[in-house]
Design a protein around this motif. Structure first.
Motif, mmCIF file in Angstrom:
data_model
loop_
_atom_site.group_PDB
_atom_site.id
_atom_site.type_symbol
_atom_site.label_atom_id
_atom_site.label_comp_id
_atom_site.label_asym_id
_atom_site.label_seq_id
_atom_site.Cartn_x
_atom_site.Cartn_y
_atom_site.Cartn_z
ATOM 1 N N CYS A 93 61.702 42.771 31.582
ATOM 2 C CA CYS A 93 61.969 42.654 30.059
ATOM 3 C C CYS A 93 61.324 41.880 29.152
ATOM 4 O O CYS A 93 60.704 40.716 29.574
ATOM 5 N N PRO A 94 61.118 42.020 27.788
ATOM 6 C CA PRO A 94 60.559 41.313 26.895
ATOM 7 C C PRO A 94 61.303 39.889 27.043
ATOM 8 O O PRO A 94 62.537 39.714 27.157
ATOM 9 N N PRO A 95 60.333 38.617 26.614
ATOM 10 C CA PRO A 95 60.872 37.402 26.541
ATOM 11 C C PRO A 95 62.020 37.377 25.641
ATOM 12 O O PRO A 95 62.783 36.323 25.314
ATOM 13 N N SER A 96 62.030 38.285 24.489
ATOM 14 C CA SER A 96 63.099 38.040 23.313
ATOM 15 C C SER A 96 64.300 38.447 23.743
ATOM 16 O O SER A 96 65.169 38.786 22.700
ATOM 17 N N THR A 97 64.376 39.248 24.740
ATOM 18 C CA THR A 97 65.705 39.985 25.446
ATOM 19 C C THR A 97 66.792 39.042 25.402
ATOM 20 O O THR A 97 66.693 37.889 25.900
ATOM 21 N N PRO A 98 68.058 39.411 24.727
ATOM 22 C CA PRO A 98 69.163 38.387 25.009
ATOM 23 C C PRO A 98 69.742 38.206 26.386
ATOM 24 O O PRO A 98 69.531 39.160 27.259
ATOM 25 N N VAL A 99 69.795 36.916 26.344
ATOM 26 C CA VAL A 99 70.358 36.641 27.821
ATOM 27 C C VAL A 99 71.662 37.524 28.322
ATOM 28 O O VAL A 99 71.851 38.019 29.313
ATOM 29 N N GLU A 100 72.433 37.664 27.112
ATOM 30 C CA GLU A 100 73.701 38.499 27.307
ATOM 31 C C GLU A 100 73.371 39.808 27.786
ATOM 32 O O GLU A 100 74.285 40.447 28.663
ATOM 33 N N ALA A 102 70.986 40.873 30.106
ATOM 34 C CA ALA A 102 70.753 40.650 31.487
ATOM 35 C C ALA A 102 72.014 40.318 32.263
ATOM 36 O O ALA A 102 72.196 40.951 33.043
ATOM 37 N N GLU A 103 72.706 39.771 31.353
ATOM 38 C CA GLU A 103 73.924 39.324 32.209
ATOM 39 C C GLU A 103 75.093 40.582 32.263
ATOM 40 O O GLU A 103 75.564 40.728 33.169
ATOM 41 N N ALA A 106 73.820 42.656 34.884
ATOM 42 C CA ALA A 106 74.306 42.193 36.423
ATOM 43 C C ALA A 106 75.589 42.520 36.654
ATOM 44 O O ALA A 106 76.028 42.877 37.914
ATOM 45 N N MET B 1 71.171 33.737 22.590
ATOM 46 C CA MET B 1 70.057 33.310 23.433
ATOM 47 C C MET B 1 69.122 34.163 24.198
ATOM 48 O O MET B 1 69.594 34.884 24.319
ATOM 49 N N ARG B 2 67.957 33.825 24.032
ATOM 50 C CA ARG B 2 66.825 34.582 24.355
ATOM 51 C C ARG B 2 66.386 34.208 25.822
ATOM 52 O O ARG B 2 66.505 33.210 26.093
ATOM 53 N N ARG B 18 76.514 35.560 38.309
ATOM 54 C CA ARG B 18 77.639 36.580 37.821
ATOM 55 C C ARG B 18 77.651 37.664 39.041
ATOM 56 O O ARG B 18 78.680 38.209 39.133
#
Lengths: 328, 328
Positions: A93-100, A102-103, A106, B1-2, B18
């Motif tokens: 994923c791009p570094p600008s991807t929101p952590v949310e 990815a969460e 998951a 957050m990114r 998670r």
């Protein structure tokens, strides 16, 4: 020559030829690989999902994408007659991807695994320009022989567990602007009949696969690998999956329903419906293929012999089958 | 957050939280997962490689990229003390990709697998805007307990099989315009000491991993997981891998050399060199960490306690460790 010129199945055939044929029982084109272990074997399968091609975050939440990504690989394991045990997940994923995001992925992966008692055991994360998920599922055959595509024999019945066509019907609605309803939900989050895989293996199924490219296309693979004609009764299919147009029933993938063959005299287990029969391939009539009988089937969906016989790739019997590198 | 704000290890920690902790013995951060089977377990690991980030086709042939991609995952299996048995490969690429590129990748994957007697058993191909390889390797521990990162104990020796730093030195040369030579070759096509994994497992190694992020960074993971201080003797390291600058030796990844710990009194097997020792972590001195002794080591490479102790992420002891989502 470009990948787009040979198409997905042409590419797979060329690459597989260079890799050498894996040991039987399963080879390229089957739902999953069969990897020998000291005491038996483990089932293993890898799928890639790319944003914009396999999922869209404006249509599906990260959680739904996670569930769908897991379902696709877990269904491949079930289609070998095995019980899924573990998932490995690579996330680019791009570094600008929101952590949310990815969460959410998951959470979805975890919850879909929980449906079958599997767990996410490992993975990898890397930077990329587009979001890509690589999902590997492992499974335990519990002592049963793997269910490949080559075991169908004349006289057997063609059976279906779960649904076909609902995801494709939902996709059509999404494209038309509809954002809610059971068919849209079926596209966002398929519900493969995981348990039917091992149940059909124990019942004596001779072939099994999950419908990911469309019923006609995927049955074409079984017909080619088994050297038979598979006859689908459109009326039985309509009764098994009500409320879906026959075109979606015959060409829609991604529900990950399980379709297979059962010997004559074996009653279909609970949740499994007979939708057709296996016939001998008559060389004079074109050899192996898929044909559709029953009422109100448009001519282009009635199937026919595979052309060229036995080779992977788009065939006369498989209209609408999905090729990742060609226009639909 | 990114994702860029939490970094690779922050992202992994959040996602792993998670997913729930996998069952022991191995968890997130180890080289590979340990998946129970009816009669033991199978080792499994997934890696993603993205064009322009992990490889460049103007520097490396598709064949070399295939070999390197396979090596990366096969080395992870060896680092668990297991014998690699099978590879699954997902290829995402643009439709305009030359077929010869995919064929070259396949040849390289096949030949690197042949080094260890493994085979490519399955895969997937999809369309994408950039070339991305997803490689999953499976392995057989042959009855040995898996070698994780948490078993190092004070009094043991730190040992190295294969090389470190040569790939990074080769990358520096490529960036400077050099296109030939042994270090450039080491970057294009690493040669992990696969056999040393099972050999060290049988010899009683207590921890093992492959150096993919850099010796200091990867030993930092062992120090954190084992709660010890790992002392590296720079002079012993220079003697083990001659002709490479100490900065590359301590911070260069991608040779996929194997580093581990052996109990006192166990002679290192053939091809394995002692490069340091394991010390108790003194809480008053900062707790677990990595320190480098010996001559001519720049101050920023002498290591120190992990900060914060025991947590994944960039640490004082791991300068130059690679984070996929942050600038180096």
């Amino acid at each position: 020559m470009r990948v787009s010129e040979v198409g997905e199945f042409g590419l797979i055939a060329r690459v597989a030829a260079r890799l050498g044929a894996p040991a039987p029982p399963a080879g390229p084109g089957d739902d999953a690989a069969v990897v020998p272990t000291p005491s038996g074997y483990v089932i293993a399968t890898t799928d890639l999902l790319v944003e914009g091609r396999h999922f869209r975050f404006d249509w599906s939440s990260p959680y739904d994408v996670g569930r769908k990504a897991a379902a696709q690989s877990l269904a491949d394991v079930a289609a070998m007659g095995a019980v899924p045990t573990a998932l490995l997940v690579g996330l680019a994923c791009p570094p600008s991807t929101p952590v949310e995001l990815a969460e959410g992925l998951a959470d979805g992966l975890r919850d879909e695994c929980a449906e079958v008692g599997a767990v996410v055991v490992g993975g990898d994360t890397v930077s990329a320009t587009e979001v890509c998920l690589a999902v590997t599922a492992l499974g335990d055959p519990r002592g049963a022989a793997p269910l490949t595509r080559s075991g169908a024999r004349p006289g057997e019945s063609v059976v279906l567990a779960g649904t076909v066509g609902r995801s494709a019907a939902g996709l059509e609605l999404l494209l038309a602007g509809v954002r809610e309803g059971p068919l849209v939900d079926a596209h966002r989050r398929p519900t493969p009949p995981y348990g039917a895989g091992p149940v059909l293996a124990r019942a004596g199924a001779t072939a099994l696969l999950d419908v990911s490219d469309g019923l006609l296309a995927d049955l074409g693979h079984v017909a080619a690998a088994s050297g038979v004609v598979l006859e689908v009764d459109a009326d039985a299919l309509r009764a098994a999956v009500p409320g879906v147009d026959v075109r979606h029933l015959l060409t829609g993938g991604e529900d990950h329903g399980l379709v297979g063959t059962l010997p004559a005299g074996v009653a279909p287990p609970s949740g499994v419906t007979v939708i057709g029969r296996v016939l001998a391939a008559d060389p004079a009539a074109g050899g192996p293929g898929v044909r559709v009988v029953g009422g109100n089937v448009p001519p282009d969906l009635r199937g026919g012999p595979l052309r060229p016989p036995g080779l992977p790739g788009p065939t006369a019997a498989a209209p609408g089958g999905w090729d990742h590198f060609r226009a639909p």
